[in-house]
Design a protein around this motif. Structure first.
Motif, PDB file in Angstrom:
ATOM      1  N   PHE A 266       0.855  -1.185   0.000  1.00 17.23           N
ATOM      2  CA  PHE A 266       0.000   0.000   0.000  1.00 17.23           C
ATOM      3  C   PHE A 266       0.895   1.239   0.000  1.00 17.23           C
ATOM      4  O   PHE A 266       1.831   1.333   0.804  1.00 17.23           O
ATOM      5  CB  PHE A 266      -0.891  -0.014   1.245  1.00 17.23           C
ATOM      6  CG  PHE A 266      -1.776   1.193   1.406  1.00 17.23           C
ATOM      7  CD1 PHE A 266      -3.009   1.259   0.778  1.00 17.23           C
ATOM      8  CD2 PHE A 266      -1.384   2.265   2.194  1.00 17.23           C
ATOM      9  CE1 PHE A 266      -3.829   2.362   0.928  1.00 17.23           C
ATOM     10  CE2 PHE A 266      -2.195   3.374   2.360  1.00 17.23           C
ATOM     11  CZ  PHE A 266      -3.416   3.424   1.717  1.00 17.23           C
ATOM     12  N   ASP A 267       0.620   2.168  -0.915  1.00 18.33           N
ATOM     13  CA  ASP A 267       1.412   3.401  -0.997  1.00 18.33           C
ATOM     14  C   ASP A 267       1.067   4.282   0.201  1.00 18.33           C
ATOM     15  O   ASP A 267      -0.012   4.881   0.257  1.00 18.33           O
ATOM     16  CB  ASP A 267       1.107   4.133  -2.303  1.00 18.33           C
ATOM     17  CG  ASP A 267       1.980   5.373  -2.497  1.00 18.33           C
ATOM     18  OD1 ASP A 267       2.819   5.663  -1.616  1.00 18.33           O
ATOM     19  OD2 ASP A 267       1.810   6.048  -3.530  1.00 18.33           O
ATOM     20  N   MET A 268       1.993   4.373   1.157  1.00 19.12           N
ATOM     21  CA  MET A 268       1.728   5.114   2.393  1.00 19.12           C
ATOM     22  C   MET A 268       1.521   6.607   2.148  1.00 19.12           C
ATOM     23  O   MET A 268       0.904   7.295   2.957  1.00 19.12           O
ATOM     24  CB  MET A 268       2.862   4.889   3.392  1.00 19.12           C
ATOM     25  CG  MET A 268       3.114   3.424   3.729  1.00 19.12           C
ATOM     26  SD  MET A 268       1.680   2.579   4.422  1.00 19.12           S
ATOM     27  CE  MET A 268       1.695   3.173   6.099  1.00 19.12           C
ATOM     28  N   ASN A 269       2.019   7.121   1.018  1.00 22.73           N
ATOM     29  CA  ASN A 269       1.826   8.545   0.703  1.00 22.73           C
ATOM     30  C   ASN A 269       0.364   8.885   0.437  1.00 22.73           C
ATOM     31  O   ASN A 269      -0.037  10.050   0.501  1.00 22.73           O
ATOM     32  CB  ASN A 269       2.681   8.945  -0.505  1.00 22.73           C
ATOM     33  CG  ASN A 269       4.155   9.032  -0.145  1.00 22.73           C
ATOM     34  OD1 ASN A 269       4.518   9.548   0.912  1.00 22.73           O
ATOM     35  ND2 ASN A 269       5.005   8.493  -1.004  1.00 22.73           N
ATOM     36  N   LEU A 270      -0.442   7.846   0.142  1.00 20.91           N
ATOM     37  CA  LEU A 270      -1.876   8.080  -0.067  1.00 20.91           C
ATOM     38  C   LEU A 270      -2.557   8.563   1.209  1.00 20.91           C
ATOM     39  O   LEU A 270      -3.630   9.162   1.158  1.00 20.91           O
ATOM     40  CB  LEU A 270      -2.555   6.799  -0.563  1.00 20.91           C
ATOM     41  CG  LEU A 270      -2.199   6.324  -1.973  1.00 20.91           C
ATOM     42  CD1 LEU A 270      -2.842   4.979  -2.260  1.00 20.91           C
ATOM     43  CD2 LEU A 270      -2.635   7.354  -3.012  1.00 20.91           C
TER      44      LEU A 270
ATOM     45  N   HIS B 299      -9.869  15.306   3.193  1.00 19.70           N
ATOM     46  CA  HIS B 299     -10.908  14.785   4.091  1.00 19.70           C
ATOM     47  C   HIS B 299     -11.595  13.553   3.479  1.00 19.70           C
ATOM     48  O   HIS B 299     -12.809  13.459   3.418  1.00 19.70           O
ATOM     49  CB  HIS B 299     -11.934  15.879   4.415  1.00 19.70           C
ATOM     50  CG  HIS B 299     -11.356  16.983   5.239  1.00 19.70           C
ATOM     51  ND1 HIS B 299     -11.350  16.949   6.615  1.00 19.70           N
ATOM     52  CD2 HIS B 299     -10.732  18.135   4.873  1.00 19.70           C
ATOM     53  CE1 HIS B 299     -10.751  18.051   7.071  1.00 19.70           C
ATOM     54  NE2 HIS B 299     -10.362  18.777   6.029  1.00 19.70           N
ATOM     55  N   GLN B 300     -10.751  12.620   3.037  1.00 21.80           N
ATOM     56  CA  GLN B 300     -11.247  11.361   2.480  1.00 21.80           C
ATOM     57  C   GLN B 300     -10.912  10.206   3.428  1.00 21.80           C
ATOM     58  O   GLN B 300     -10.011  10.318   4.264  1.00 21.80           O
ATOM     59  CB  GLN B 300     -10.598  11.090   1.116  1.00 21.80           C
ATOM     60  CG  GLN B 300     -10.928  12.104   0.042  1.00 21.80           C
ATOM     61  CD  GLN B 300     -10.158  11.834  -1.240  1.00 21.80           C
ATOM     62  OE1 GLN B 300      -9.106  11.193  -1.213  1.00 21.80           O
ATOM     63  NE2 GLN B 300     -10.681  12.326  -2.360  1.00 21.80           N
ATOM     64  N   SER B 301     -11.614   9.129   3.268  1.00 28.08           N
ATOM     65  CA  SER B 301     -11.297   7.908   3.999  1.00 28.08           C
ATOM     66  C   SER B 301     -10.715   6.889   3.032  1.00 28.08           C
ATOM     67  O   SER B 301     -11.087   6.856   1.855  1.00 28.08           O
ATOM     68  CB  SER B 301     -12.552   7.338   4.665  1.00 28.08           C
ATOM     69  OG  SER B 301     -13.033   8.218   5.645  1.00 28.08           O
TER      70      SER B 301
ATOM     71  N   ALA C 238      -8.078   4.215   7.151  1.00 34.45           N
ATOM     72  CA  ALA C 238      -7.553   5.546   7.478  1.00 34.45           C
ATOM     73  C   ALA C 238      -8.674   6.575   7.350  1.00 34.45           C
ATOM     74  O   ALA C 238      -9.417   6.570   6.367  1.00 34.45           O
ATOM     75  CB  ALA C 238      -6.406   5.916   6.553  1.00 34.45           C
ATOM     76  N   SER C 239      -8.799   7.429   8.337  1.00 32.79           N
ATOM     77  CA  SER C 239      -9.823   8.471   8.330  1.00 32.79           C
ATOM     78  C   SER C 239      -9.258   9.726   8.985  1.00 32.79           C
ATOM     79  O   SER C 239      -8.193   9.696   9.614  1.00 32.79           O
ATOM     80  CB  SER C 239     -11.082   8.005   9.060  1.00 32.79           C
ATOM     81  OG  SER C 239     -10.768   7.605  10.384  1.00 32.79           O
TER      82      SER C 239
END
Length: 399
Positions: free
Chosen positions: A67-71, A79-81, A103-104
């Protein structure tokens, strides 16, 4: 009023205590993805203390992440989940886990643009699901192959018989060449169907030293590699547990399984390898995480064969006190994403010129020994593990 103050004070004490009792790892990250808070479960996932986690970027603790942690930055900025149910993480010590990640946006008065990261380790669930999927694949493939075998072998026998009769009637050698071709191709197709069906019953079994079987496998592949043109620069390392007890197995069948896995690994490395250099067998080398990382940096293709003993292992719902684990690991490109779910189906292959029978037959042979084959793959690391339970002749006859 005193009760209200007391309730607020109790709530302040309960909040961190409650977070530490959660089974899911909870982390709070700032705008730069530095860890600001980690609960007790996060300490367990990252195999460290909160003191080591806090203040450092979360990706600094990982050697690899699918998973690209920069996302995670977009979570706070837009303000996305985000959610991913199948994330592979590898730590710097070589430990690999599969996690479910959510992630939120986190809302804290003194921490702007922060991210609340929930992580749940799902290795056991994935392992059970993989085991069930392989069992269903094997059963479906067997039913399909048995049906096809019946439809193919009956007319095939008639074709070969007619060709044989015609061959005896023909006087011209030139014409007989055609009937010989028909018979040869009929035999080839019949052999292919027989290979798909696999052996009708297990061959004779006896106590076998798995390291002796592996040595025979290495002797074969060593000869093949030395004959290959151009010679591939592949390091083959043996990481054996010398205390491994003998297994009550069919030596020939398990040798076929391991030969198939080793050859598949070498084929993957050969495709991805530097085409210069020479073969090197490093028989005393114990390949750890540092060696794997070093091999990647040097562009060196590495194949590791590892043996271990596992205790209290569950295979297809049955518990075994002791099992042997034989792993074949390579640092090639990994299994293609579109093949992962159908890897053990017959006639499925990602290699040009491959028959797609090797893994299907290997799985069938291992299943006849009440064992299983586990697979984990990501770019730069593919590992097939054969799990064989320790059973004696009395148990074998009873089953």
């Amino acid at each position: 009023m005193p009760n209200q103050v007391h309730d607020q004070h109790s709530a302040a004490q309960i909040t961190p205590t409650l977070a530490d009792q959660l089974t899911s790892a909870v982390l709070v990250l700032d705008a730069n993805l530095n860890v600001c808070y980690a609960n007790a479960a996060a300490d367990a996932v990252f195999s460290g203390s909160s003191r080591r986690l806090i203040g450092a970027p979360i990706d600094s603790h990982l050697r690899y992440s699918s998973f690209d942690m920069n996302l995670l930055r977009s979570v706070a900025n837009h303000h996305q989940s985000l959610a991913d149910s199948d994330v592979s993480w590898v730590f710097h010590d070589g430990k690999a886990i599969t996690v479910e990640l959510n992630a939120s946006v986190a809302h804290f008065p003194d921490l702007r643009n922060s991210v609340l990261l929930e992580v749940r380790q799902v290795d056991l669930i994935r392992r059970i699901n993989q085991e069930q999927a392989q069992q269903h694949q094997r059963e479906a493939a067997q039913q399909l192959v048995r049906g096809l075998a019946h439809e193919i072998k009956n007319p095939l026998g008639g074709i070969r018989g007619a060709a044989q009769l015609l061959h005896s009637e023909l006087a011209s050698e030139e014409q007989r060449e055609f009937t010989q071709l028909i018979m040869a191709q009929s035999d080839r197709l019949r052999n292919l169907v027989d290979r798909l069906l696999g052996p009708n019953r297990p061959s004779a079994r006896s106590p076998q030293n798995i390291h002796a079987i592996l040595q025979r496998v290495l002797d074969v592949v060593q000869l093949e590699l030395r004959r290959s043109e151009p010679v591939c620069n592949v390091v083959i390392s043996k990481d054996y547990d010398p205390s491994l007890p003998d297994l009550y197995i069919s030596g020939d069948q398990i040798e076929q399984v391991l030969l198939n896995l080793v050859q598949n690994a070498l084929d993957a490395l050969r495709t991805d390898a530097l085409r210069t250099g020479a073969l090197r067998i490093d028989s005393n080398h114990s390949a750890g995480a540092e060696d794997e990382a070093a091999a990647d940096k040097q562009g060196e293709k590495q194949l590791v064969i590892r043996t271990r003993v596992s205790h209290q292992e569950t295979i297809y719902g049955k518990r075994y006190r002791q099992c042997a684990l034989i792993s074949v690991q390579d640092n090639g490109p990994g299994v293609a994403a579109d093949l992962k779910d159908t890897l053990f189906y017959p006639l499925v292959t990602g290699r040009e010129g491959g028959t797609g029978l090797g893994l299907s037959i290997a799985q069938s042979l291992v299943h006849q020994h009440a064992g299983k084959i586990e697979v984990s793959s990501r770019p730069g690391h593919t590992e097939f593990t054969v799990v064989l339970p320790y059973v004696d002749a009395t148990q074998e006859n009873r089953e």
